[in-house]
Motif scaffolding. Sequence first.
Motif, short mmCIF file in Angstrom:
data_model
loop_
_atom_site.label_atom_id
_atom_site.label_comp_id
_atom_site.label_asym_id
_atom_site.label_seq_id
_atom_site.Cartn_x
_atom_site.Cartn_y
_atom_site.Cartn_z
N LYS A 51 10.10 9.21 -3.64
CA LYS A 51 9.66 9.03 -5.03
C LYS A 51 9.62 7.56 -5.43
O LYS A 51 8.77 7.16 -6.22
CB LYS A 51 10.57 9.80 -5.97
N ARG A 52 10.54 6.76 -4.88
CA ARG A 52 10.55 5.33 -5.22
C ARG A 52 9.26 4.65 -4.77
O ARG A 52 8.82 3.67 -5.35
CB ARG A 52 11.76 4.64 -4.60
N ALA A 53 8.63 5.17 -3.72
CA ALA A 53 7.39 4.60 -3.20
C ALA A 53 6.21 4.92 -4.11
O ALA A 53 5.19 4.22 -4.08
CB ALA A 53 7.11 5.13 -1.80
N GLU A 54 6.32 5.95 -4.92
CA GLU A 54 5.22 6.38 -5.78
C GLU A 54 5.18 5.67 -7.12
O GLU A 54 4.21 5.77 -7.85
CB GLU A 54 5.31 7.89 -6.04
N GLY A 55 6.23 4.94 -7.47
CA GLY A 55 6.31 4.28 -8.77
C GLY A 55 5.39 3.08 -8.89
O GLY A 55 4.48 2.86 -8.08
N SER A 56 5.64 2.27 -9.90
CA SER A 56 4.79 1.12 -10.18
C SER A 56 5.16 -0.12 -9.37
O SER A 56 4.55 -1.17 -9.54
CB SER A 56 4.84 0.79 -11.67
N LEU A 57 6.16 -0.02 -8.50
CA LEU A 57 6.60 -1.18 -7.73
C LEU A 57 5.45 -1.80 -6.95
O LEU A 57 5.35 -3.02 -6.86
CB LEU A 57 7.73 -0.79 -6.79
N LYS A 58 4.53 -1.00 -6.42
CA LYS A 58 3.43 -1.53 -5.63
C LYS A 58 2.57 -2.50 -6.43
O LYS A 58 1.95 -3.41 -5.88
CB LYS A 58 2.56 -0.42 -5.05
N ASP A 59 2.55 -2.35 -7.75
CA ASP A 59 1.76 -3.24 -8.60
C ASP A 59 2.35 -4.64 -8.66
O ASP A 59 1.67 -5.59 -9.04
CB ASP A 59 1.67 -2.67 -10.01
N TYR A 60 3.62 -4.79 -8.29
CA TYR A 60 4.29 -6.08 -8.32
C TYR A 60 4.43 -6.72 -6.94
O TYR A 60 4.71 -7.90 -6.83
CB TYR A 60 5.68 -5.93 -8.94
N LEU A 61 4.26 -5.93 -5.89
CA LEU A 61 4.41 -6.44 -4.53
C LEU A 61 3.06 -6.94 -4.02
O LEU A 61 2.36 -6.27 -3.28
CB LEU A 61 4.97 -5.34 -3.61
N LYS A 62 2.69 -8.12 -4.46
CA LYS A 62 1.41 -8.73 -4.14
C LYS A 62 1.60 -9.91 -3.19
O LYS A 62 2.66 -10.53 -3.15
CB LYS A 62 0.71 -9.23 -5.42
N LYS A 63 0.56 -10.22 -2.46
CA LYS A 63 0.58 -11.34 -1.53
C LYS A 63 1.05 -12.60 -2.24
O LYS A 63 0.58 -12.94 -3.33
CB LYS A 63 -0.82 -11.56 -0.95
N GLU A 122 0.85 -1.19 0.00
CA GLU A 122 0.00 0.00 0.00
C GLU A 122 0.89 1.24 0.00
O GLU A 122 1.92 1.25 0.65
CB GLU A 122 -0.86 0.07 1.26
N VAL A 123 0.44 2.28 -0.71
CA VAL A 123 1.14 3.56 -0.66
C VAL A 123 0.27 4.52 0.15
O VAL A 123 -0.93 4.65 -0.11
CB VAL A 123 1.38 4.13 -2.07
N ARG A 124 0.90 5.15 1.11
CA ARG A 124 0.23 6.16 1.94
C ARG A 124 1.09 7.41 1.91
O ARG A 124 2.26 7.36 1.55
CB ARG A 124 0.05 5.66 3.37
N TYR A 125 0.51 8.50 2.35
CA TYR A 125 1.24 9.77 2.36
C TYR A 125 1.24 10.34 3.77
O TYR A 125 0.21 10.41 4.43
CB TYR A 125 0.60 10.76 1.39
N ALA A 126 2.43 10.77 4.21
CA ALA A 126 2.56 11.43 5.50
C ALA A 126 1.99 12.84 5.38
O ALA A 126 1.73 13.34 4.28
CB ALA A 126 4.03 11.49 5.91
N GLN A 127 1.76 13.50 6.51
CA GLN A 127 1.23 14.86 6.49
C GLN A 127 2.14 15.80 5.71
O GLN A 127 1.66 16.77 5.13
CB GLN A 127 1.04 15.37 7.91
N SER A 128 3.42 15.51 5.67
CA SER A 128 4.37 16.34 4.93
C SER A 128 4.28 16.13 3.42
O SER A 128 4.92 16.83 2.66
CB SER A 128 5.79 16.05 5.40
N GLY A 129 3.50 15.11 2.99
CA GLY A 129 3.38 14.80 1.56
C GLY A 129 4.33 13.70 1.11
O GLY A 129 4.30 13.28 -0.04
N LEU A 130 5.18 13.21 2.01
CA LEU A 130 6.13 12.15 1.68
C LEU A 130 5.39 10.83 1.46
O LEU A 130 4.59 10.41 2.30
CB LEU A 130 7.14 11.98 2.82
#
Length: 145
Positions: free
Chosen positions: A53-65, A16-24
Motif C-alpha cells: 500500500k505504501r507504494a500506491e500513495g503519493s510518494l512517487k510524485d516526490y521521487l523525481k530525478k 514508477e509504480v508497477r503491479y505484480a501478477q498477484s496485484g501487489l
Amino acid sequence: MSNVFSFTGTIGRDAEVRYAQSGLAVLNFTVANNIGFGDKQQTLWIRVALFGKRAEGSLKDYLKKGQQVFVSGELTQSEYKANDGTTKTSLELNANIIDLIGKKNESGSQPQQNYQSSGAREHAPARQAPGNDNSDAPYDDDIPF
C-alpha cells in the motif's frame, strides 16, 4: 542476524509504480551514491523497491530525478549476464524508510513524512537555532542525577 543498509543519494530517474501478477504494488527507482574520494571516486547505483500500500500513495510524485533521499532497508546483491556476455552485479534495496532530504523537488514543496515499514508517520527533525546551545539556560537543581 539483521541486514540493514542505510545511505543517502540522488535519484537517477523518476519513480514508477508497477503491479505484480498477484496485484501487489511495487514502487521502483534508482539512487546514485558516490563513494571514494578524488580520482578514485565512483558512483554506486542501487535499485530501490517499496512494496504494498505504501507504494500506491503519493510518494512517487516526490521521487523525481535529482531529488536527494535517505533510504534504509534490506540490501541484496544479484548477478546477471549483460548483452556483451560479461557478468554484472546489481544492488537492490527493499526499502523500509524513505526520507526526502536536500533540495526540494520541482513543485517547491516536500511532504513532512517518512515512509517506514509500519506505515507513514509524521517526521519532524529536531532543529536548534544556530549558535544557541542552551548554555545560558537556567540550571534545574531538582534533577535527580
